[in-house]
Scaffold this motif. Structure first.
Motif, PDB file in Angstrom:
ATOM      1  N   ASP A  78      49.375  15.119  10.102  1.00 32.71           N
ATOM      2  CA  ASP A  78      50.822  15.205   9.425  1.00 32.71           C
ATOM      3  C   ASP A  78      50.909  16.123   8.435  1.00 32.71           C
ATOM      4  N   LEU A  79      50.014  15.604   7.460  1.00 27.87           N
ATOM      5  CA  LEU A  79      49.940  16.492   6.039  1.00 27.87           C
ATOM      6  C   LEU A  79      49.666  18.072   6.237  1.00 27.87           C
ATOM      7  N   ARG A  80      48.677  18.232   7.165  1.00 28.73           N
ATOM      8  CA  ARG A  80      48.036  19.669   7.491  1.00 28.73           C
ATOM      9  C   ARG A  80      49.469  20.353   8.028  1.00 28.73           C
ATOM     10  N   ARG A  81      50.252  19.533   8.984  1.00 34.14           N
ATOM     11  CA  ARG A  81      51.241  20.291   9.544  1.00 34.14           C
ATOM     12  C   ARG A  81      52.345  20.786   8.891  1.00 34.14           C
ATOM     13  N   ARG A  82      52.586  19.788   7.834  1.00 36.96           N
ATOM     14  CA  ARG A  82      53.760  19.948   6.791  1.00 36.96           C
ATOM     15  C   ARG A  82      52.977  20.977   5.677  1.00 36.96           C
ATOM     16  N   ARG A  83      51.790  21.325   5.648  1.00 35.48           N
ATOM     17  CA  ARG A  83      51.388  21.986   4.728  1.00 35.48           C
ATOM     18  C   ARG A  83      51.482  21.452   3.134  1.00 35.48           C
ATOM     19  N   ALA A  84      50.990  19.993   3.208  1.00 30.55           N
ATOM     20  CA  ALA A  84      51.050  19.066   2.229  1.00 30.55           C
ATOM     21  C   ALA A  84      49.736  18.629   1.499  1.00 30.55           C
ATOM     22  N   LEU A  85      48.786  19.097   2.449  1.00 32.31           N
ATOM     23  CA  LEU A  85      47.349  18.306   2.286  1.00 32.31           C
ATOM     24  C   LEU A  85      46.893  18.906   0.845  1.00 32.31           C
ATOM     25  N   SER A  86      46.497  17.896  -0.022  1.00 31.82           N
ATOM     26  CA  SER A  86      46.044  18.173  -1.177  1.00 31.82           C
ATOM     27  C   SER A  86      44.280  18.259  -0.992  1.00 31.82           C
ATOM     28  N   PRO A  87      43.579  19.104  -0.893  1.00 33.57           N
ATOM     29  CA  PRO A  87      42.125  19.047  -0.434  1.00 33.57           C
ATOM     30  C   PRO A  87      41.350  18.325  -1.541  1.00 33.57           C
ATOM     31  N   GLY A  88      41.805  18.478  -2.876  1.00 27.17           N
ATOM     32  CA  GLY A  88      41.086  17.676  -3.854  1.00 27.17           C
ATOM     33  C   GLY A  88      41.197  16.136  -3.693  1.00 27.17           C
ATOM     34  N   HIS A  89      42.497  15.837  -3.425  1.00 27.30           N
ATOM     35  CA  HIS A  89      42.796  14.509  -3.492  1.00 27.30           C
ATOM     36  C   HIS A  89      42.131  13.837  -1.921  1.00 27.30           C
ATOM     37  N   ALA A  90      42.053  14.550  -1.107  1.00 24.98           N
ATOM     38  CA  ALA A  90      41.611  14.375   0.364  1.00 24.98           C
ATOM     39  C   ALA A  90      40.091  14.302   0.159  1.00 24.98           C
ATOM     40  N   TRP A  91      39.358  15.043  -0.263  1.00 21.31           N
ATOM     41  CA  TRP A  91      38.002  14.632  -0.921  1.00 21.31           C
ATOM     42  C   TRP A  91      37.647  13.443  -1.733  1.00 21.31           C
ATOM     43  N   ALA A  92      38.486  13.393  -2.590  1.00 17.55           N
ATOM     44  CA  ALA A  92      38.276  12.230  -3.454  1.00 17.55           C
ATOM     45  C   ALA A  92      38.697  10.700  -2.583  1.00 17.55           C
ATOM     46  N   GLY A  93      39.416  10.890  -1.687  1.00 20.57           N
ATOM     47  CA  GLY A  93      39.894   9.602  -0.971  1.00 20.57           C
ATOM     48  C   GLY A  93      38.784   9.384   0.019  1.00 20.57           C
ATOM     49  N   PHE A  94      38.243  10.483   0.556  1.00 20.66           N
ATOM     50  CA  PHE A  94      37.161  10.372   1.836  1.00 20.66           C
ATOM     51  C   PHE A  94      35.943   9.633   0.973  1.00 20.66           C
ATOM     52  N   LEU A  95      35.703  10.109  -0.074  1.00 21.15           N
ATOM     53  CA  LEU A  95      34.186   9.293  -0.725  1.00 21.15           C
ATOM     54  C   LEU A  95      34.783   8.094  -1.304  1.00 21.15           C
ATOM     55  N   LEU A  96      36.052   7.714  -1.632  1.00 25.83           N
ATOM     56  CA  LEU A  96      36.510   6.315  -2.232  1.00 25.83           C
ATOM     57  C   LEU A  96      36.456   5.447  -0.926  1.00 25.83           C
ATOM     58  N   GLY A  97      36.914   5.832   0.288  1.00 28.34           N
ATOM     59  CA  GLY A  97      36.724   5.010   1.409  1.00 28.34           C
ATOM     60  C   GLY A  97      35.224   4.812   1.947  1.00 28.34           C
ATOM     61  N   VAL A  98      34.334   5.906   1.962  1.00 27.08           N
ATOM     62  CA  VAL A  98      33.060   5.578   1.943  1.00 27.08           C
ATOM     63  C   VAL A  98      32.505   4.534   1.239  1.00 27.08           C
ATOM     64  N   GLY A  99      32.368   5.145  -0.277  1.00 26.07           N
ATOM     65  CA  GLY A  99      31.806   3.875  -0.917  1.00 26.07           C
ATOM     66  C   GLY A  99      32.701   2.578  -1.056  1.00 26.07           C
ATOM     67  N   GLY A 100      33.838   2.548  -0.921  1.00 24.68           N
ATOM     68  CA  GLY A 100      34.435   1.305  -1.016  1.00 24.68           C
ATOM     69  C   GLY A 100      34.036   0.252   0.045  1.00 24.68           C
ATOM     70  N   PHE A 101      34.134   1.051   1.392  1.00 19.60           N
ATOM     71  CA  PHE A 101      33.608   0.219   2.556  1.00 19.60           C
ATOM     72  C   PHE A 101      32.164  -0.345   2.439  1.00 19.60           C
ATOM     73  N   GLN A 102      31.326   0.787   1.800  1.00 18.71           N
ATOM     74  CA  GLN A 102      29.979   0.060   1.477  1.00 18.71           C
ATOM     75  C   GLN A 102      29.647  -1.058   0.620  1.00 18.71           C
ATOM     76  N   LEU A 103      30.465  -0.833  -0.516  1.00 19.94           N
ATOM     77  CA  LEU A 103      30.467  -1.996  -1.466  1.00 19.94           C
ATOM     78  C   LEU A 103      31.127  -2.933  -0.952  1.00 19.94           C
ATOM     79  N   PHE A 104      32.097  -2.992  -0.381  1.00 20.78           N
ATOM     80  CA  PHE A 104      32.803  -4.139   0.296  1.00 20.78           C
ATOM     81  C   PHE A 104      31.779  -5.091   1.061  1.00 20.78           C
TER      82      PHE A 104
END
Length: 159
Positions: A78-104
């Protein structure tokens, strides 16, 4: 919480981070399940019962990770379709998700709830340190990228 108009950089940055954090957590859950549950056979999601219950718990984890992955990719698309994706925030979120899952998983599942351990029949300390250190490094890298993306957004630069 302040509402931002549709398409504003800050709101889309947050949505980009959330969508990719969901994807990151799902990917890490899949890696955990495939590598440690299936290939190595070190543990199941829930090991405090019979092997059948352990297998069932792995299936439920797999279901949850697939649902999270699909939901994350719908949000991402949806973000890509609307051309609203923020790549910097997206990569940050991806790493936060990976690390957050691992720590949890390492702190809550392994130590607080004790639903399973990384591995059985061995000294757990090296495994716990490696498991949680990996999660912390990835999570902190995500925090660093999030700060950088937020600063760029505030300066009006491309993120």
């Amino acid at each position: 919480m302040t509402e931002f108009p549709q398409g504003s950089g800050r709101r889309e940055g947050r949505r980009s981070a959330v969508a990719c954090a969901l994807i990151g957590a799902a990917v890490m859950a899949a890696v955990d399940e495939i590598v440690f549950h299936q290939v190595l056979g070190w543990h199941h999601f829930y090991d405090r019962s019979t092997p059948a219950v352990g297998l069932l718990s792995d299936g439920l984890l797999h279901t949850a990770e697939l649902l999270a992955l699909v939901a994350g990719f719908f949000l991402y698309a949806d973000l890509r379709r609307r051309r609203a994706l923020s790549p910097g925030h997206a990569w940050a979120g991806f790493l936060l998700g990976v690390g957050g899952f691992q720590l949890f998983d390492g702190v809550v599942d392994h130590k607080l709830l004790r639903v399973h351990q990384v591995r059985y029949g061995v000294d757990l300390a090296p495994y716990d340190w490696a498991w949680n250190a990996f999660g912390a490094v990835v999570f902190l890298a995500g925090c660093g990228l999030a700060v950088r993306a937020r600063r760029r957004t505030r300066r009006g630069g491309r993120v």
